[in-house]
Design an enzyme around this catalytic site. Structure first.
Site, short mmCIF file in Angstrom:
data_model
loop_
_atom_site.label_atom_id
_atom_site.label_comp_id
_atom_site.label_asym_id
_atom_site.label_seq_id
_atom_site.Cartn_x
_atom_site.Cartn_y
_atom_site.Cartn_z
N ARG A 130 -0.07 -5.28 -10.64
CA ARG A 130 -1.47 -6.60 -10.01
C ARG A 130 -1.26 -7.53 -11.10
O ARG A 130 -0.70 -7.86 -12.16
CB ARG A 130 -2.63 -6.30 -9.89
CG ARG A 130 -3.08 -4.74 -8.76
CD ARG A 130 -2.95 -6.02 -7.60
NE ARG A 130 -3.95 -5.05 -6.51
CZ ARG A 130 -2.62 -3.75 -5.44
NH1 ARG A 130 -1.40 -4.26 -5.81
NH2 ARG A 130 -2.49 -2.97 -4.76
N HIS B 243 4.48 -11.13 -3.57
CA HIS B 243 3.94 -9.26 -3.43
C HIS B 243 4.52 -9.06 -2.54
O HIS B 243 4.14 -8.70 -0.80
CB HIS B 243 2.74 -9.90 -3.10
CG HIS B 243 1.77 -8.34 -3.04
ND1 HIS B 243 0.18 -8.42 -3.95
CD2 HIS B 243 1.25 -7.00 -2.94
CE1 HIS B 243 0.03 -7.17 -3.92
NE2 HIS B 243 0.45 -6.59 -3.80
C1 GLV Z 1 0.45 -2.86 -2.61
O1 GLV Z 1 0.28 -3.64 -3.24
C2 GLV Z 1 -0.05 -1.80 -2.61
O2 GLV Z 1 -1.29 -1.50 -3.19
O3 GLV Z 1 0.12 -1.07 -1.22
#
Ligand code: GLV
Length: 307
Positions: free
Chosen positions: A222, A270
């Site tokens: 993260r 992401h």
């Molecule tokens: C993506 O970041 C997830 O947590 O699935």
């Protein structure tokens, strides 16, 4: 006995259809069209607005629409008496393994550098990088899948986690005391940790100073794990040779952010591991059934650990 999909900003009709396909009898609503709120006992959430869960007096389960649950714990008004689950599936883990291997090989073979040379019309062959030691921070189900793909490619793999792990071919370190030892010899450091108060800002200047000079960072955990200014300093000082980042403190990454144009930072939006709707629907329905039958749910989150 109603499922509410509470994912602001996403068109959730595909998820509703996938859930219905598995069980056409289900009553499924998509927030904010939640109808009679007392009907709802199971919520599928991604980034729900803080406090919102209190509108559902019969809520029993909040299921994360992803592997991470930090977005759920971000809600300071999270009701006490609900069960929280997350997605755990091979598809997420396999995508992550591919991404991490790709990021390592990209750096090792200098592919991005050559793409830049191509743009400038420069012909300049260089040796590939030789570093072969990868340290994974986080050895949960995704981390373990990544270790398998790396050991199969003959990387030397070590790993660090909060609790002891015994994984074939992987040297394991655990707990805060062993973090420095875990990373001190690694050519590649991969962050796959869950974001909790204990792991927030773990990738900071103290961490970089303890890494091997010239180590390469891959952050697929993260954005909150990384102190961004400390990374920029560590790259400037050549303590860290560069970074591949998939997650950011603010997403989408703001236009003026220095990472966009940094020559030694490679960014992706992401996208390292994206939830597969069909796979997710199967797990969500299965747990919904278990809830209805008063059976223990799969992939429950431990509220004290935060993952
Ligand atoms: C993506 O970041 C997830 O947590 O699935």
């Amino acid at each position: 006995m109603t499922i509410l999909i509470l994912i602001p900003g996403r068109d959730c009709r595909d998820l509703a259809a996938a859930l219905k396909k598995n069980d056409p009898t289900l009553d499924i609503r998509i927030w904010p069209n939640d109808g009679e709120q007392a009907d709802i006992d199971y919520i599928i959430s991604w980034n729900h607005p803080a406090g919102e869960l209190h509108n559902y007096p019969n809520l029993k389960v909040v299921a994360s629409f992803g592997a991470g649950v930090d977005h759920i714990f971000n809600d300071p008004a999270l009701p006490e008496n609900i069960t929280i689950t997350r997605l755990v599936d091979d598809c997420l883990a396999r995508q992550m393994s591919d991404y991490v291997l790709g990021a390592i090989l990209n750096h090792r073979l200098r592919l991005t550098e050559y793409r830049e040379y191509q743009g400038a019309g420069v012909w300049s062959p260089k040796e590939s990088r030789t570093g072969n030691h990868v340290c994974l921070l986080g050895l949960g189900n995704i981390g373990q899948e990544v270790t398998h793909s790396l050991t199969a490619q003959n990387f030397k793999v070590s790993g660090w986690s909060q609790n002891p792990k015994n994984i074939k071919g992987v040297t394991s370190f655990q707990g805060d005391d062993e973090l420095a030892k875990a990373i001190s010899d690694a050519d590649y450091i991969v962050c796959l940790l869950p974001l909790t108060p204990q792991t927030e800002n773990i990738l900071d200047k103290t961490f970089f100073a303890r890494a091997k000079k010239g180590a390469y960072l891959i952050n697929v955990g993260r954005g909150g794990h990384l102190n961004e200014d400390d990374l920029l300093d560590a790259i400037y000082n050549e303590q860290i040779s560069g970074a591949c980042l998939d997650v950011f403190r603010t997403e989408p990454l703001p236009d003026a952010h220095p990472f966009w144009r940094h020559p030694k930072i490679y960014i992706t939006p992401h996208s390292a591991s994206l939830t597969n709707i069909e796979q997710a629907a199967l797990q969500l329905i299965e747990n919904h059934r278990k809830m209805q039958n008063n059976q223990p749910l799969s992939n429950q989150v431990d509220r004290t650990q935060g993952y």
